[in-house]
Design an enzyme around this catalytic site. Structure first.
Site, PDB file in Angstrom:
ATOM      1  N   LEU A 137       7.105  -6.743  -8.840  1.00  0.00           N
ATOM      2  CA  LEU A 137       6.578  -6.018  -7.677  1.00  0.00           C
ATOM      3  C   LEU A 137       5.412  -5.103  -8.048  1.00  0.00           C
ATOM      4  CD1 LEU A 137       9.989  -4.864  -6.097  1.00  0.00           C
ATOM      5  CD2 LEU A 137       8.833  -7.056  -5.859  1.00  0.00           C
ATOM      6  N   ASP A 154       9.323  -0.918  -2.289  1.00  0.00           N
ATOM      7  CA  ASP A 154      10.188  -2.102  -2.337  1.00  0.00           C
ATOM      8  C   ASP A 154      11.117  -2.066  -3.550  1.00  0.00           C
ATOM      9  OD1 ASP A 154       8.626  -2.801  -0.222  1.00  0.00           O
ATOM     10  OD2 ASP A 154       7.930  -4.707  -1.045  1.00  0.00           O
ATOM     11  N   HIS A 164       5.471  -4.418   5.493  1.00  0.00           N
ATOM     12  CA  HIS A 164       6.795  -3.856   5.749  1.00  0.00           C
ATOM     13  C   HIS A 164       6.804  -2.398   5.339  1.00  0.00           C
ATOM     14  CE1 HIS A 164       6.676  -6.172   2.001  1.00  0.00           C
ATOM     15  NE2 HIS A 164       7.383  -5.188   1.478  1.00  0.00           N
ATOM     16  N   SER A 173       1.395 -11.758  -0.731  1.00  0.00           N
ATOM     17  CA  SER A 173       1.104 -10.911   0.430  1.00  0.00           C
ATOM     18  C   SER A 173       0.400 -11.659   1.552  1.00  0.00           C
ATOM     19  CB  SER A 173       0.202  -9.762  -0.041  1.00  0.00           C
ATOM     20  OG  SER A 173      -0.398  -9.122   1.055  1.00  0.00           O
ATOM     21  N   TYR A 183      -8.093  -6.814  -3.488  1.00  0.00           N
ATOM     22  CA  TYR A 183      -6.628  -6.917  -3.563  1.00  0.00           C
ATOM     23  C   TYR A 183      -6.177  -8.309  -3.121  1.00  0.00           C
ATOM     24  CZ  TYR A 183      -1.763  -6.327  -2.036  1.00  0.00           C
ATOM     25  OH  TYR A 183      -0.419  -6.491  -1.831  1.00  0.00           O
ATOM     26  N   GLU A 212      -1.882 -10.463   3.077  1.00  0.00           N
ATOM     27  CA  GLU A 212      -3.300 -10.114   2.912  1.00  0.00           C
ATOM     28  C   GLU A 212      -4.084 -11.317   2.373  1.00  0.00           C
ATOM     29  OE1 GLU A 212      -4.605  -7.236   3.910  1.00  0.00           O
ATOM     30  OE2 GLU A 212      -6.559  -7.324   2.965  1.00  0.00           O
ATOM     31  N   GLY A 229       7.625  -2.335 -10.952  1.00  0.00           N
ATOM     32  CA  GLY A 229       7.314  -1.608  -9.710  1.00  0.00           C
ATOM     33  C   GLY A 229       8.548  -0.979  -9.104  1.00  0.00           C
TER      34      GLY A 229
HETATM   35  P1  NAP Z   1       4.030   0.407  -3.900  1.00  0.00           P
HETATM   36  O1  NAP Z   1       4.954   1.312  -3.146  1.00  0.00           O
HETATM   37  O2  NAP Z   1       2.589   0.732  -3.970  1.00  0.00           O
HETATM   38  O3  NAP Z   1       4.618   0.258  -5.374  1.00  0.00           O
HETATM   39  C1  NAP Z   1       3.867  -0.326  -6.405  1.00  0.00           C
HETATM   40  C2  NAP Z   1       4.637  -0.204  -7.698  1.00  0.00           C
HETATM   41  O4  NAP Z   1       3.848  -0.761  -8.761  1.00  0.00           O
HETATM   42  C3  NAP Z   1       4.937   1.249  -8.116  1.00  0.00           C
HETATM   43  O5  NAP Z   1       6.205   1.284  -8.733  1.00  0.00           O
HETATM   44  C4  NAP Z   1       3.840   1.531  -9.141  1.00  0.00           C
HETATM   45  O6  NAP Z   1       4.158   2.556 -10.058  1.00  0.00           O
HETATM   46  C5  NAP Z   1       3.793   0.181  -9.840  1.00  0.00           C
HETATM   47  N1  NAP Z   1       2.568  -0.016 -10.606  1.00  0.00           N
HETATM   48  C6  NAP Z   1       1.284   0.024 -10.172  1.00  0.00           C
HETATM   49  N2  NAP Z   1       0.428  -0.215 -11.187  1.00  0.00           N
HETATM   50  C7  NAP Z   1       1.184  -0.395 -12.285  1.00  0.00           C
HETATM   51  C8  NAP Z   1       0.890  -0.671 -13.649  1.00  0.00           C
HETATM   52  N3  NAP Z   1      -0.374  -0.803 -14.076  1.00  0.00           N
HETATM   53  N4  NAP Z   1       1.917  -0.804 -14.527  1.00  0.00           N
HETATM   54  C9  NAP Z   1       3.195  -0.674 -14.112  1.00  0.00           C
HETATM   55  N5  NAP Z   1       3.542  -0.406 -12.828  1.00  0.00           N
HETATM   56  C10 NAP Z   1       2.546  -0.276 -11.936  1.00  0.00           C
HETATM   57  O7  NAP Z   1       4.127  -1.076  -3.303  1.00  0.00           O
HETATM   58  P2  NAP Z   1       5.276  -1.739  -2.396  1.00  0.00           P
HETATM   59  O8  NAP Z   1       4.932  -1.506  -0.974  1.00  0.00           O
HETATM   60  O9  NAP Z   1       6.607  -1.360  -2.922  1.00  0.00           O
HETATM   61  O10 NAP Z   1       4.991  -3.285  -2.673  1.00  0.00           O
HETATM   62  C11 NAP Z   1       5.612  -3.960  -3.763  1.00  0.00           C
HETATM   63  C12 NAP Z   1       4.819  -5.210  -4.091  1.00  0.00           C
HETATM   64  O11 NAP Z   1       4.747  -6.056  -2.935  1.00  0.00           O
HETATM   65  C13 NAP Z   1       3.364  -4.964  -4.486  1.00  0.00           C
HETATM   66  O12 NAP Z   1       3.003  -5.949  -5.432  1.00  0.00           O
HETATM   67  C14 NAP Z   1       2.582  -5.171  -3.197  1.00  0.00           C
HETATM   68  O13 NAP Z   1       1.253  -5.551  -3.480  1.00  0.00           O
HETATM   69  C15 NAP Z   1       3.385  -6.297  -2.579  1.00  0.00           C
HETATM   70  N6  NAP Z   1       3.370  -6.384  -1.117  1.00  0.00           N
HETATM   71  C16 NAP Z   1       3.668  -5.291  -0.361  1.00  0.00           C
HETATM   72  C17 NAP Z   1       3.704  -5.404   1.017  1.00  0.00           C
HETATM   73  C18 NAP Z   1       4.041  -4.228   1.902  1.00  0.00           C
HETATM   74  O14 NAP Z   1       3.770  -4.291   3.108  1.00  0.00           O
HETATM   75  N7  NAP Z   1       4.664  -3.182   1.361  1.00  0.00           N
HETATM   76  C19 NAP Z   1       3.435  -6.650   1.627  1.00  0.00           C
HETATM   77  C20 NAP Z   1       3.164  -7.747   0.809  1.00  0.00           C
HETATM   78  C21 NAP Z   1       3.149  -7.615  -0.558  1.00  0.00           C
HETATM   79  P3  NAP Z   1       3.917   4.122  -9.702  1.00  0.00           P
HETATM   80  O15 NAP Z   1       5.088   4.532  -8.851  1.00  0.00           O
HETATM   81  O16 NAP Z   1       3.886   4.763 -11.021  1.00  0.00           O
HETATM   82  O17 NAP Z   1       2.622   4.196  -8.936  1.00  0.00           O
HETATM   83  N1  GDD Z   2      -4.443   3.069   5.001  1.00  0.00           N
HETATM   84  C1  GDD Z   2      -5.068   3.326   6.158  1.00  0.00           C
HETATM   85  N2  GDD Z   2      -5.472   4.604   6.420  1.00  0.00           N
HETATM   86  N3  GDD Z   2      -5.288   2.308   7.026  1.00  0.00           N
HETATM   87  C2  GDD Z   2      -5.900   2.607   8.201  1.00  0.00           C
HETATM   88  C3  GDD Z   2      -6.313   3.904   8.516  1.00  0.00           C
HETATM   89  C4  GDD Z   2      -6.095   4.957   7.582  1.00  0.00           C
HETATM   90  O1  GDD Z   2      -6.432   6.114   7.801  1.00  0.00           O
HETATM   91  N4  GDD Z   2      -6.878   3.873   9.759  1.00  0.00           N
HETATM   92  C5  GDD Z   2      -6.816   2.613  10.189  1.00  0.00           C
HETATM   93  N5  GDD Z   2      -6.222   1.829   9.249  1.00  0.00           N
HETATM   94  C6  GDD Z   2      -6.016   0.371   9.335  1.00  0.00           C
HETATM   95  C7  GDD Z   2      -6.571  -0.424   8.163  1.00  0.00           C
HETATM   96  O2  GDD Z   2      -7.983  -0.583   8.289  1.00  0.00           O
HETATM   97  C8  GDD Z   2      -5.792  -1.723   8.318  1.00  0.00           C
HETATM   98  O3  GDD Z   2      -6.430  -2.554   9.255  1.00  0.00           O
HETATM   99  C9  GDD Z   2      -4.451  -1.263   8.892  1.00  0.00           C
HETATM  100  O4  GDD Z   2      -4.632   0.092   9.325  1.00  0.00           O
HETATM  101  C10 GDD Z   2      -3.289  -1.311   7.904  1.00  0.00           C
HETATM  102  O5  GDD Z   2      -3.694  -0.644   6.720  1.00  0.00           O
HETATM  103  P1  GDD Z   2      -2.628  -0.278   5.573  1.00  0.00           P
HETATM  104  O6  GDD Z   2      -1.473   0.434   6.165  1.00  0.00           O
HETATM  105  O7  GDD Z   2      -3.385   0.401   4.483  1.00  0.00           O
HETATM  106  O8  GDD Z   2      -2.051  -1.697   5.116  1.00  0.00           O
HETATM  107  P2  GDD Z   2      -2.789  -3.086   4.785  1.00  0.00           P
HETATM  108  O9  GDD Z   2      -2.436  -4.043   5.886  1.00  0.00           O
HETATM  109  O10 GDD Z   2      -4.201  -2.902   4.458  1.00  0.00           O
HETATM  110  O11 GDD Z   2      -2.045  -3.516   3.438  1.00  0.00           O
HETATM  111  C11 GDD Z   2      -0.616  -3.440   3.322  1.00  0.00           C
HETATM  112  O12 GDD Z   2      -0.046  -4.664   3.736  1.00  0.00           O
HETATM  113  C12 GDD Z   2      -0.345  -5.803   2.912  1.00  0.00           C
HETATM  114  C13 GDD Z   2       0.368  -7.010   3.543  1.00  0.00           C
HETATM  115  O13 GDD Z   2      -0.415  -7.531   4.568  1.00  0.00           O
HETATM  116  C14 GDD Z   2      -0.271  -3.112   1.854  1.00  0.00           C
HETATM  117  O14 GDD Z   2       1.096  -2.814   1.773  1.00  0.00           O
HETATM  118  C15 GDD Z   2      -0.570  -4.284   0.932  1.00  0.00           C
HETATM  119  O15 GDD Z   2      -0.066  -3.989  -0.374  1.00  0.00           O
HETATM  120  C16 GDD Z   2       0.150  -5.519   1.506  1.00  0.00           C
HETATM  121  O16 GDD Z   2      -0.059  -6.638   0.680  1.00  0.00           O
END
Ligand code: NAP
Ligand code: GDD
Length: 343
Positions: free
Chosen positions: A86, A14, A185, A131, A155, A133, A9
Site C-alpha cells: 500500500l 488503508d 475511498h 488506482s 501519480y 486514477e 504503508g
Molecule cells: P496514505 O494514507 O497516503 O498512506 C500511504 C502510506 O504509504 C503511508 O503509510 C506512508 O507512510 C507510506 N509511504 C509513503 N512513502 C513511503 C516510502 N517512501 N517508504 C515507505 N512508506 C511510504 O494512502 P491510502 O489512502 O492509505 O492509500 C493506500 C494505497 O492505495 C496507496 O498506494 C494509494 O496510492 C492507493 N490508493 C488509494 C486510494 C484512496 O482513495 N485512498 C484509491 C486507490 C488507490 P507515512 O505515514 O510515513 O507517510
Molecule cells: N486535495 C484537494 N484539495 N482536492 C481538491 C481541492 C482541494 O483543496 N479542491 C478541489 N479538489 C478536487 C481535485 O481537483 C480532484 O478533482 C478532487 O477534488 C479529488 O481530489 P483528492 O481528494 O485529492 O483525490 P484524488 O481523486 O485526486 O486522488 C485520490 O483518489 C485516487 C483514486 O482515484 C487519492 O487517494 C489517490 O491516491 C487515489 O489513487
C-alpha cells in the site's frame, strides 16, 4: 495455521483499517514504517493498547520502499504468506510537484518489492494498490477492468507502470499477484489534504467558530467515493482466491466535489456559500473530470459489496470530525498519541 501478513504503508488510512481486519481474522501482522522526525503511527497506536490481544501479533519495522536491501532482509526474516503493498506517494496534486520522487516510490517501489519477493523465492500472495486514477481522461463510462488507461498525472502514470509490472510478474514468474483497482475511498482517517476530509474537518472547525473560510480548487470534478473500511475487505478477499486476478472496487455512483461540499455543510445546518472561497493553488495542471466504477466482477467473484452510501459517508465523516475536535478541546487525545517509542 494462523497466517502472517506484511503490510507496506501500514501507517496510512488503508494500512490501518487493513491491519485491524487482519488482526481480527487471527493474522500476525508485520508493518513497514519509515523514520520521520515526528510520530507517524497515530492511525495504528490504538492497536497496541491491548498488548495481550492484537498488540501481541503486530510488529513494526523501519523500511523505506526505496531501500531494496532492507526489503530483502525483512522478507527473509518475516516469510509472509500475504503481502499487501500500500505504500506510495499517494497525493495526485503533490505528484505534479514531485514527479521523479513519485515515480521512484509509487512506481519503482512496486518493482522493488516484486523483485525482492522473487529474489528470496517467496511464495507470498501479493496485493498491488492500483488506482482509478489510472483511467484519468476516461475512455469508457463506467470504468471496468477492461477499460484502457489514460493517466493524467505523474501519480497516475506511476500507478499504470506499477499495475503492469504486477501483471508482468504474474505472467513471467507465475507469482500470485493481484491488482485492486480501487476508486476513491474515504474515512475519518483520511489525511486532511484530500478533498473530502479537508471539507469535513473544516465544517467541524467552522461550526465551532474556529475557522472562517475554506479554500478549495475545482468543485466540478466527479468521483466515485466509498468507505475505506469496506474497501480493505476487498483487498483481503482478492488474496483468498485460488487464482490471482485484477478487480475494480467502486460503489457505482458518482458525485461532484460541490455535492460533497453541500451535503457536508447541510449536515450541520450551514450554507457552504458563506464560507468557501476559490484558491488557484488547489487546481491541477491536468484534471480527472469523471470517475465512476463498475464493480460487477468483484461483486460476482469475490462476493464484495459496499455498505456505506454517499450520504452515509458524508454524515460519518462530519460527525467524526466534530467528535474529534471536541475530544481535542477536552485534551483527551493526548493520552493516545505518541505512546509508541521506536529507536
Ligand atoms: P496514505 O494514507 O497516503 O498512506 C500511504 C502510506 O504509504 C503511508 O503509510 C506512508 O507512510 C507510506 N509511504 C509513503 N512513502 C513511503 C516510502 N517512501 N517508504 C515507505 N512508506 C511510504 O494512502 P491510502 O489512502 O492509505 O492509500 C493506500 C494505497 O492505495 C496507496 O498506494 C494509494 O496510492 C492507493 N490508493 C488509494 C486510494 C484512496 O482513495 N485512498 C484509491 C486507490 C488507490 P507515512 O505515514 O510515513 O507517510
Ligand atoms: N486535495 C484537494 N484539495 N482536492 C481538491 C481541492 C482541494 O483543496 N479542491 C478541489 N479538489 C478536487 C481535485 O481537483 C480532484 O478533482 C478532487 O477534488 C479529488 O481530489 P483528492 O481528494 O485529492 O483525490 P484524488 O481523486 O485526486 O486522488 C485520490 O483518489 C485516487 C483514486 O482515484 C487519492 O487517494 C489517490 O491516491 C487515489 O489513487
Amino acid at each position: 495455521m494462523a497466517k502472517t501478513a506484511l503490510v507496506t504503508g501500514i501507517t496510512g488510512q488503508d494500512g490501518s483499517y487493513l491491519t485491524e481486519l487482519l488482526l481480527e481474522k487471527g493474522y500476525t501482522v508485520h508493518g513497514l514504517i519509515r523514520r520521520a522526525s515526528s510520530f507517524n503511527t497515530g492511525r495504528i497506536d490504538h492497536l497496541f493498547q491491548d498488548p495481550h490481544e492484537h498488540g501481541a501479533r503486530l510488529f513494526l519495522h523501519y523500511c523505506d520502499i526505496t531501500d531494496a536491501a532492507n526489503l530483502i532482509r525483512l522478507l527473509n526474516e518475516i516469510e509472509p504468506d500475504e503481502l499487501y503493498h500500500l505504500a506510495a506517494q499517494s497525493h495526485v496534486r503533490v505528484s505534479f510537484d514531485q514527479p521523479v520522487y513519485t515515480g521512484e516510490t509509487t512506481g519503482l517501489g512496486t518493482t522493488r518489492i516484486l523483485e525482492s519477493l522473487r529474489a528470496v523465492g517467496s511464495a507470498a500472495k501479493y496485493y498491488q494498490a492500483s488506482s482509478s486514477e489510472m483511467f484519468g481522461k476516461v475512455l469508457e463510462v463506467p470504468q471496468k477492468e477492461t477499460t484502457p488507461f489514460y493517466p493524467r498525472s505523474p501519480y497516475g502514470c506511476a500507478k499504470v507502470y506499477a499495475y503492469w509490472m504486477t501483471v508482468n510478474y504474474r505472467e513471467s514468474y507465475k507469482m500470485y499477484a493481484s491488482n485492486g483497482i480501487l476508486f476513491n475511498h474515504e474515512s475519518p482517517r483520511r489525511d486532511a489534504r484530500f478533498v473530502t476530509r479537508k471539507i469535513t474537518r473544516a465544517v467541524a472547525h467552522i461550526r465551532a467558530g474556529l475557522q472562517d473560510k475554506l479554500y478549495l480548487g475545482n468543485l466540478d470534478s466527479k468521483r466515485d467515493w466509498g468507505y475505506a473500511k469496506d474497501y480493505v475487505e476487498a483487498m483481503w478477499l482478492m488474496l483468498q482466491q485460488d487464482e490471482p486476478d485484477d478487480y475494480v472496487v467502486a460503489t457505482g455512483e458518482t458525485h461532484s466535489v460541490r455535492e460533497f461540499l453541500v451535503k457536508s455543510f447541510e449536515h450541520v445546518g450551514l450554507k457552504w456559500e458563506d464560507y468557501v472561497e476559490f484558491d488557484e493553488r488547489y487546481m491541477r495542471p491536468a484534471e480527472v473530470d469523471l470517475l465512476i466504477g463498475d464493480a460487477s466482477k468483484a461483486r460476482e467473484k469475490l462476493g464484495w459489496q459496499p455498505t456505506v452510501t454517499f450520504d452515509g459517508l458524508v454524515a460519518l465523516m462530519v460527525d467524526a470530525d466534530i467528535r474529534l475536535l471536541e475530544d481535542q478541546q477536552k485534551g483527551v487525545l493526548g493520552e493516545v498519541r505518541g505512546t509508541r517509542e521506536f529507536g
